[in-house]
Design a protein around this motif. Structure first.
Motif, mmCIF file in Angstrom:
data_model
loop_
_atom_site.group_PDB
_atom_site.id
_atom_site.type_symbol
_atom_site.label_atom_id
_atom_site.label_comp_id
_atom_site.label_asym_id
_atom_site.label_seq_id
_atom_site.Cartn_x
_atom_site.Cartn_y
_atom_site.Cartn_z
ATOM 1 N N THR A 39 0.681 -0.979 0.044
ATOM 2 C CA THR A 39 -0.312 0.349 -0.126
ATOM 3 C C THR A 39 0.563 1.270 -0.165
ATOM 4 O OG1 THR A 39 -0.164 0.196 2.236
ATOM 5 C CG2 THR A 39 -2.274 -1.124 1.114
ATOM 6 N N GLN A 46 1.710 3.179 -6.701
ATOM 7 C CA GLN A 46 0.048 4.311 -6.562
ATOM 8 C C GLN A 46 -0.073 4.689 -8.488
ATOM 9 O OE1 GLN A 46 -2.521 3.505 -4.415
ATOM 10 N NE2 GLN A 46 -0.921 2.714 -2.928
ATOM 11 N N PRO A 50 -5.854 6.879 -10.707
ATOM 12 C CA PRO A 50 -6.425 5.701 -9.956
ATOM 13 C C PRO A 50 -6.178 4.270 -10.933
ATOM 14 C CG PRO A 50 -7.912 7.042 -9.462
ATOM 15 C CD PRO A 50 -6.476 7.403 -10.260
ATOM 16 N N ARG A 53 -2.563 2.495 -11.319
ATOM 17 C CA ARG A 53 -1.968 1.649 -9.433
ATOM 18 C C ARG A 53 -1.605 0.162 -9.344
ATOM 19 N NH1 ARG A 53 -3.348 -1.316 -5.862
ATOM 20 N NH2 ARG A 53 -6.576 -1.590 -6.723
ATOM 21 N N LYS A 54 -0.564 -0.487 -9.420
ATOM 22 C CA LYS A 54 -0.394 -2.013 -9.701
ATOM 23 C C LYS A 54 -0.778 -1.811 -8.552
ATOM 24 C CE LYS A 54 3.695 -0.134 -12.540
ATOM 25 N NZ LYS A 54 3.117 0.826 -12.753
#
Length: 118
Positions: A39, A46, A50, A53-54
Motif C-alpha cells: 500500500t 499508486q 487510480p 495503481r499497481k
C-alpha cells in the motif's frame, strides 16, 4: 502540511516485520511490513492516477530495514527489497490502520483475480 493526528509511538518490531504506531487519540495499530509495502503511497505503486495503481505481488516475507523521519509529518520506510520511495504521512498511516481489514481483503482479491501470489 497539516495532520489531524499526531503519533505518540512509532516502533519497528525486532524482527522487522511490522511497525507499531500509536496516536494521541488512543488509537494504535501494528501494521505488517507486507501490508505497508503493497500500500506504499509511492508513485511506483499508486501511479499518477487510480488507473495506474499497481498490484504488488510476492511481498509476503518483506521486512522494513529503516524508518526515516520526513520533517515532522511523515516517515519514509525502506524495505529489504530496496523500495524506499513511499512517504507515509501520519494521516495515511492512521487510515491504513483503521481500514486494514477492508484494504487487505481488497488486495487479496486483486491478487487472486490476476493470478498472482503473496
Amino acid at each position: 502540511m497539516t495532520t489531524k493526528r499526531w503519533p505518540t509511538e512509532l516502533r519497528l518490531a525486532k524482527d522487522k516485520t511490522s511497525l507499531r504506531i500509536a496516536f494521541d487519540d488512543g488509537a494504535a495499530f501494528d501494521l505488517p511490513a507486507e501490508y505497508l509495502r503493497v500500500t506504499s503511497p509511492s508513485a511506483e505503486v499508486q501511479g499518477h492516477s487510480p488507473a495506474q495503481r499497481k498490484t504488488v505481488p510476492g511481498k509476503r516475507n518483506v521486512q522494513i530495514i529503516s524508518v526515516l523521519p520526513v520533517g515532522n509529518y511523515a516517515v519514509r520506510l525502506v524495505f529489504d527489497d530496496m523500495h524506499d520511495t513511499g512517504i507515509y504521512g501520519w494521516d495515511y498511516l492512521f487510515e491504513l490502520g483503521t481500514e486494514m481489514p477492508e484494504r487487505w481483503q481488497a488486495y487479496l482479491d486483486e491478487l487472486a483475480a490476476k493470478g498472482l501470489s503473496r
